[in-house]
Scaffold this motif. Structure first.
Motif, PDB file in Angstrom:
ATOM      1  N   LYS A 189       0.834  -1.199   0.000  1.00 58.77           N
ATOM      2  CA  LYS A 189       0.000   0.000   0.000  1.00 58.77           C
ATOM      3  C   LYS A 189       0.875   1.257   0.000  1.00 58.77           C
ATOM      4  CE  LYS A 189      -4.413  -1.334   0.531  1.00 58.77           C
ATOM      5  NZ  LYS A 189      -5.543  -0.824  -0.271  1.00 58.77           N
ATOM      6  N   ALA A 190       0.633   2.143  -0.959  1.00 59.20           N
ATOM      7  CA  ALA A 190       1.302   3.439  -0.908  1.00 59.20           C
ATOM      8  C   ALA A 190       0.796   4.249   0.276  1.00 59.20           C
ATOM      9  CB  ALA A 190       1.072   4.198  -2.210  1.00 59.20           C
ATOM     10  N   VAL A 191      -0.534   4.152   0.507  1.00 62.00           N
ATOM     11  CA  VAL A 191      -1.193   4.872   1.599  1.00 62.00           C
ATOM     12  C   VAL A 191      -2.268   3.971   2.179  1.00 62.00           C
ATOM     13  CG1 VAL A 191      -2.531   6.927   2.255  1.00 62.00           C
ATOM     14  CG2 VAL A 191      -0.846   7.074   0.395  1.00 62.00           C
ATOM     15  N   PHE A 192      -2.362   3.903   3.500  1.00 60.35           N
ATOM     16  CA  PHE A 192      -3.444   3.148   4.115  1.00 60.35           C
ATOM     17  C   PHE A 192      -3.943   3.883   5.351  1.00 60.35           C
ATOM     18  CE2 PHE A 192       0.393   1.398   6.151  1.00 60.35           C
ATOM     19  CZ  PHE A 192       0.033   1.369   7.501  1.00 60.35           C
ATOM     20  N   TYR A 193      -5.186   3.599   5.706  1.00 57.33           N
ATOM     21  CA  TYR A 193      -5.772   4.202   6.904  1.00 57.33           C
ATOM     22  C   TYR A 193      -5.743   3.203   8.044  1.00 57.33           C
ATOM     23  CZ  TYR A 193      -9.040   6.216  10.218  1.00 57.33           C
ATOM     24  OH  TYR A 193      -9.606   6.717  11.361  1.00 57.33           O
ATOM     25  N   SER A 194      -5.236   3.650   9.200  1.00 56.01           N
ATOM     26  CA  SER A 194      -5.191   2.833  10.401  1.00 56.01           C
ATOM     27  C   SER A 194      -6.270   3.315  11.361  1.00 56.01           C
ATOM     28  CB  SER A 194      -3.814   2.928  11.071  1.00 56.01           C
ATOM     29  OG  SER A 194      -3.829   2.328  12.351  1.00 56.01           O
ATOM     30  N   PRO A 195      -7.415   2.608  11.433  1.00 53.95           N
ATOM     31  CA  PRO A 195      -8.496   3.085  12.307  1.00 53.95           C
ATOM     32  C   PRO A 195      -8.122   3.053  13.783  1.00 53.95           C
ATOM     33  CG  PRO A 195      -8.996   0.908  11.420  1.00 53.95           C
ATOM     34  CD  PRO A 195      -7.775   1.393  10.699  1.00 53.95           C
ATOM     35  N   GLU A 196      -7.301   2.115  14.178  1.00 49.95           N
ATOM     36  CA  GLU A 196      -6.926   2.023  15.594  1.00 49.95           C
ATOM     37  C   GLU A 196      -6.115   3.236  16.028  1.00 49.95           C
ATOM     38  OE1 GLU A 196      -4.517  -0.902  18.695  1.00 49.95           O
ATOM     39  OE2 GLU A 196      -5.144  -1.670  16.745  1.00 49.95           O
ATOM     40  N   ASN A 197      -5.265   3.743  15.114  1.00 50.34           N
ATOM     41  CA  ASN A 197      -4.410   4.882  15.441  1.00 50.34           C
ATOM     42  C   ASN A 197      -4.937   6.198  14.880  1.00 50.34           C
ATOM     43  OD1 ASN A 197      -1.882   3.422  16.625  1.00 50.34           O
ATOM     44  ND2 ASN A 197      -2.353   2.289  14.757  1.00 50.34           N
ATOM     45  N   ASP A 198      -5.935   6.113  14.005  1.00 47.38           N
ATOM     46  CA  ASP A 198      -6.540   7.277  13.357  1.00 47.38           C
ATOM     47  C   ASP A 198      -5.506   8.094  12.583  1.00 47.38           C
ATOM     48  OD1 ASP A 198      -8.529   8.995  12.515  1.00 47.38           O
ATOM     49  OD2 ASP A 198      -8.411  10.262  14.303  1.00 47.38           O
ATOM     50  N   TYR A 199      -4.690   7.404  11.790  1.00 44.84           N
ATOM     51  CA  TYR A 199      -3.740   8.063  10.898  1.00 44.84           C
ATOM     52  C   TYR A 199      -3.870   7.480   9.498  1.00 44.84           C
ATOM     53  CZ  TYR A 199      -1.123  10.366  14.641  1.00 44.84           C
ATOM     54  OH  TYR A 199      -0.754  11.169  15.686  1.00 44.84           O
ATOM     55  N   TRP A 200      -3.703   8.360   8.519  1.00 45.36           N
ATOM     56  CA  TRP A 200      -3.484   7.934   7.143  1.00 45.36           C
ATOM     57  C   TRP A 200      -1.978   7.809   6.990  1.00 45.36           C
ATOM     58  CZ3 TRP A 200      -7.556   7.088   3.668  1.00 45.36           C
ATOM     59  CH2 TRP A 200      -8.819   7.437   4.165  1.00 45.36           C
ATOM     60  N   VAL A 201      -1.503   6.627   6.701  1.00 44.91           N
ATOM     61  CA  VAL A 201      -0.079   6.302   6.758  1.00 44.91           C
ATOM     62  C   VAL A 201       0.498   6.278   5.347  1.00 44.91           C
ATOM     63  CG1 VAL A 201       1.624   4.664   7.606  1.00 44.91           C
ATOM     64  CG2 VAL A 201      -0.547   4.945   8.836  1.00 44.91           C
ATOM     65  N   VAL A 202       1.562   7.047   5.129  1.00 44.77           N
ATOM     66  CA  VAL A 202       2.189   7.186   3.813  1.00 44.77           C
ATOM     67  C   VAL A 202       3.530   6.453   3.836  1.00 44.77           C
ATOM     68  CG1 VAL A 202       2.895   8.815   2.013  1.00 44.77           C
ATOM     69  CG2 VAL A 202       1.081   9.438   3.626  1.00 44.77           C
ATOM     70  N   THR A 203       3.757   5.560   2.880  1.00 45.62           N
ATOM     71  CA  THR A 203       4.867   4.613   2.977  1.00 45.62           C
ATOM     72  C   THR A 203       5.996   4.831   1.979  1.00 45.62           C
ATOM     73  OG1 THR A 203       3.936   2.986   1.436  1.00 45.62           O
ATOM     74  CG2 THR A 203       3.194   2.876   3.737  1.00 45.62           C
ATOM     75  N   ARG A 204       5.748   5.546   0.866  1.00 52.71           N
ATOM     76  CA  ARG A 204       6.721   5.593  -0.227  1.00 52.71           C
ATOM     77  C   ARG A 204       7.364   6.966  -0.378  1.00 52.71           C
ATOM     78  NH1 ARG A 204       2.870   2.122  -4.426  1.00 52.71           N
ATOM     79  NH2 ARG A 204       2.836   0.225  -3.135  1.00 52.71           N
ATOM     80  N   TYR A 205       8.609   6.954  -0.858  1.00 44.94           N
ATOM     81  CA  TYR A 205       9.440   8.155  -0.903  1.00 44.94           C
ATOM     82  C   TYR A 205       8.775   9.304  -1.651  1.00 44.94           C
ATOM     83  CZ  TYR A 205      13.521  11.159  -1.602  1.00 44.94           C
ATOM     84  OH  TYR A 205      14.382  12.222  -1.610  1.00 44.94           O
ATOM     85  N   ASP A 206       8.352   9.079  -2.892  1.00 39.64           N
ATOM     86  CA  ASP A 206       7.822  10.170  -3.708  1.00 39.64           C
ATOM     87  C   ASP A 206       6.586  10.804  -3.078  1.00 39.64           C
ATOM     88  OD1 ASP A 206       9.781  10.141  -5.615  1.00 39.64           O
ATOM     89  OD2 ASP A 206       8.667   8.931  -7.062  1.00 39.64           O
ATOM     90  N   ASP A 207       5.736   9.991  -2.480  1.00 38.72           N
ATOM     91  CA  ASP A 207       4.533  10.530  -1.849  1.00 38.72           C
ATOM     92  C   ASP A 207       4.876  11.351  -0.610  1.00 38.72           C
ATOM     93  OD1 ASP A 207       2.812   9.267  -3.738  1.00 38.72           O
ATOM     94  OD2 ASP A 207       3.030   7.386  -2.644  1.00 38.72           O
ATOM     95  N   ILE A 208       5.830  10.872   0.175  1.00 39.57           N
ATOM     96  CA  ILE A 208       6.277  11.630   1.352  1.00 39.57           C
ATOM     97  C   ILE A 208       6.884  12.959   0.917  1.00 39.57           C
ATOM     98  CG2 ILE A 208       7.907  11.647   3.289  1.00 39.57           C
ATOM     99  CD1 ILE A 208       7.562   8.566   3.382  1.00 39.57           C
ATOM    100  N   ARG A 209       7.694  12.914  -0.118  1.00 36.41           N
ATOM    101  CA  ARG A 209       8.306  14.148  -0.632  1.00 36.41           C
ATOM    102  C   ARG A 209       7.242  15.172  -1.043  1.00 36.41           C
ATOM    103  NH1 ARG A 209       9.107  15.678  -5.697  1.00 36.41           N
ATOM    104  NH2 ARG A 209       8.640  13.591  -6.476  1.00 36.41           N
ATOM    105  N   LYS A 210       6.216  14.717  -1.728  1.00 36.39           N
ATOM    106  CA  LYS A 210       5.164  15.631  -2.177  1.00 36.39           C
ATOM    107  C   LYS A 210       4.404  16.238  -0.995  1.00 36.39           C
ATOM    108  CE  LYS A 210       4.605  13.286  -6.613  1.00 36.39           C
ATOM    109  NZ  LYS A 210       3.780  12.340  -7.415  1.00 36.39           N
ATOM    110  N   VAL A 211       4.189  15.460   0.044  1.00 39.48           N
ATOM    111  CA  VAL A 211       3.530  15.997   1.240  1.00 39.48           C
ATOM    112  C   VAL A 211       4.393  17.085   1.875  1.00 39.48           C
ATOM    113  CG1 VAL A 211       2.766  15.462   3.586  1.00 39.48           C
ATOM    114  CG2 VAL A 211       2.169  13.925   1.697  1.00 39.48           C
ATOM    115  N   PHE A 212       5.682  16.823   2.023  1.00 38.29           N
ATOM    116  CA  PHE A 212       6.587  17.811   2.617  1.00 38.29           C
ATOM    117  C   PHE A 212       6.620  19.105   1.796  1.00 38.29           C
ATOM    118  CE2 PHE A 212       9.220  14.610   5.166  1.00 38.29           C
ATOM    119  CZ  PHE A 212       8.892  15.185   6.375  1.00 38.29           C
ATOM    120  N   GLN A 213       6.506  18.982   0.493  1.00 34.71           N
ATOM    121  CA  GLN A 213       6.646  20.145  -0.374  1.00 34.71           C
ATOM    122  C   GLN A 213       5.366  20.958  -0.512  1.00 34.71           C
ATOM    123  OE1 GLN A 213       8.296  18.245  -3.893  1.00 34.71           O
ATOM    124  NE2 GLN A 213      10.392  18.736  -3.262  1.00 34.71           N
TER     125      GLN A 213
END
Length: 437
Positions: free
Chosen positions: A56-80
């Motif tokens: 999964k590039a992105v998944f939702y964790s209901p127990e922790n209530d976070y949308w979790v981002v796993t891959r480099y390019d997607d993380i980079r785009k969020v930071f930018q």
């Protein structure tokens, strides 16, 4: 005023924004298995990261209530894109303060405000320019000889012993002394502030009990008072150091930032400037000694130290996750992210993404693009203290490899980590070497 201004560093109420969980969210395998405070994950999150990236590039964790981002390019785009992905959540407590701890907080009158890492763009940009521009290569270069002398003096204490526990005997204190030299604070206070500042990782990113919260909040109060006294002294007698530079800037134009904002910057830098460097150094030395060919290469060629630091920040960074919050409905990869959604960026996962770092699970101090790691952030909120942290880690590696080339890990030692959502570092690092070395 931002709608996220209520997300404070010591906030006790988490209901400051509307819940953003999806209406229908089947919990698939990787989301169901995301347990960031489990012992298995704390001991080695990278096994989970590798699986998550592949599934999964992105998944939702209901127990922790976070949308979790796993891959480099997607993380980079969020930071930018700090406008869409607000940094306001960065220091918000993972575990809300209990009423007793909140009472202590209010009694201590810790005047925390958004500051650099969790500040909205409209104020972050001018503040970052002021405080970042003063963080000059000249200032870092000035303190390097003193940092090298300190590192060497710590090695002197155990060089003839044949074994050491590097965290307690060197890595715990050296970064605290380094940031104190840089800021212009008395060396004698560094270890005390190190202890007080270390509490913050648990307060903000861990799961402390109510009793622990009360104690830790009292530590925060003591640290806040120390910081105020440090700044107040500099306001009277600014020295030839970073804090003195900031005081002179304030005197020239008090409208650029308030005294309370300066308190907050110094409070932040005393923590960020030592805790992360301690943990990254411990992780890096462990990685180097786990692959003796890499350690031997560094000992044979000290010029590899600078790139070895970058590879350490990639391979096992001390900040292995970071947080954002969506200001509007948006999309990451092919996943719709609701407005107000809490987002967890798995920096440690992105740092081993093969699409950016070929053979990302391998530790290689000669890796040509190691400097593209996410360990110090990216974009507008890239770590302001990166030059100082890199210099400290490089000096530590240079001095250890020069003076103790026979260094090895003690076999079968237990690896201990503080259970937090964000920070990762070996709490003990037992090493040994031949007495003839």
């Amino acid at each position: 005023m931002s709608k996220f201004d209520g997300l404070g560093m010591f906030q006790s109420d988490t209901e400051v924004f509307e819940a953003a969980a999806p209406v229908q969210c089947p919990v698939d395998g990787v989301a169901a298995d995301f347990e960031p405070f489990s012992s298995a994950y704390i001991d080695d999150p990278y096994k989970f990261f590798a699986r998550a990236r592949s599934e999964k590039a992105v998944f939702y964790s209901p127990e922790n209530d976070y949308w979790v981002v796993t891959r480099y390019d997607d993380i980079r785009k969020v930071f930018q894109d700090p406008e869409t992905f607000s940094p306001a959540l960065a220091r918000h407590p993972v575990t809300p303060l209990c009423p007793a701890a909140a009472e202590v907080r209010d009694m201590l009158d810790i005047a925390i405000e958004p500051c650099l890492v969790d500040e909205a763009s409209i104020t972050h940009r001018p503040h970052r320019k002021i405080f970042g521009d003063a963080f000059t290569p000249k200032r870092v270069k000035e303190v390097e000889p003193r940092v090298r002398q300190i590192v060497s003096s710590y090695i002197d204490r155990f060089v003839n012993d044949g074994r050491a526990e590097l965290v307690s005997q060197m890595l715990y204190e050296v970064p605290a002394l380094a940031i104190f030299i840089f800021l212009g604070a008395p060396d004698d206070d560094a270890v005390l502030v190190k202890r007080l500042g270390s509490s913050r990782a648990i307060v903000n990113w861990g799961r402390p009990t109510d009793v622990e919260q009360v104690k830790l909040m009292k530590d925060m109060g003591q640290h806040w008072e120390f910081t105020k006294e440090l700044v107040d002294a500099a306001l009277c007698y600014p020295g030839d150091n970073y804090l003195g530079d900031m005081v002179r800037i304030h005197r020239e134009d008090p409208s650029r930032f308030t005294i309370n904002y300066l308190y907050n910057v110094m409070f932040l830098m005393q923590f960020a400037g030592h805790e992360t460097t301690t943990q990254a150094s411990a992780n890096g030395i462990r990685a180097l000694l786990s692959d003796q060919a890499q350690w031997a290469a560094l000992c044979d060629d000290p010029s590899l130290a600078a790139n070895a630091v970058e590879e350490i920040l990639r391979y096992d960074t001390s900040i292995f996750t970071w947080r954002r919050i969506a200001t509007k409905e948006t999309k990451i990869a092919d996943t719709i992210i609701p407005e107000n959604a809490k987002i967890l960026l798995l920096l440690g996962s992105g740092n081993r993404d093969d699409t950016m770092f070929p053979a990302g699970e391998q530790f290689d101090i000669r890796r040509p693009n190691a400097k593209r790691n996410l360990g110090l952030g990216l974009g507008a909120h890239f770590c302001m203290g990166a030059p100082l942290a890199r210099m400290e880690m490089r000096v530590i590696l240079e001095e250890l490899s020069m003076r103790l080339p026979g260094l090895q890990l003690v076999k079968n030692q237990d690896w201990k980590f503080i259970p937090t959502l964000t920070f990762r570092g070996s709490q003990e690092l037992h090493v040994e070497w031949g007495k003839d070395k």
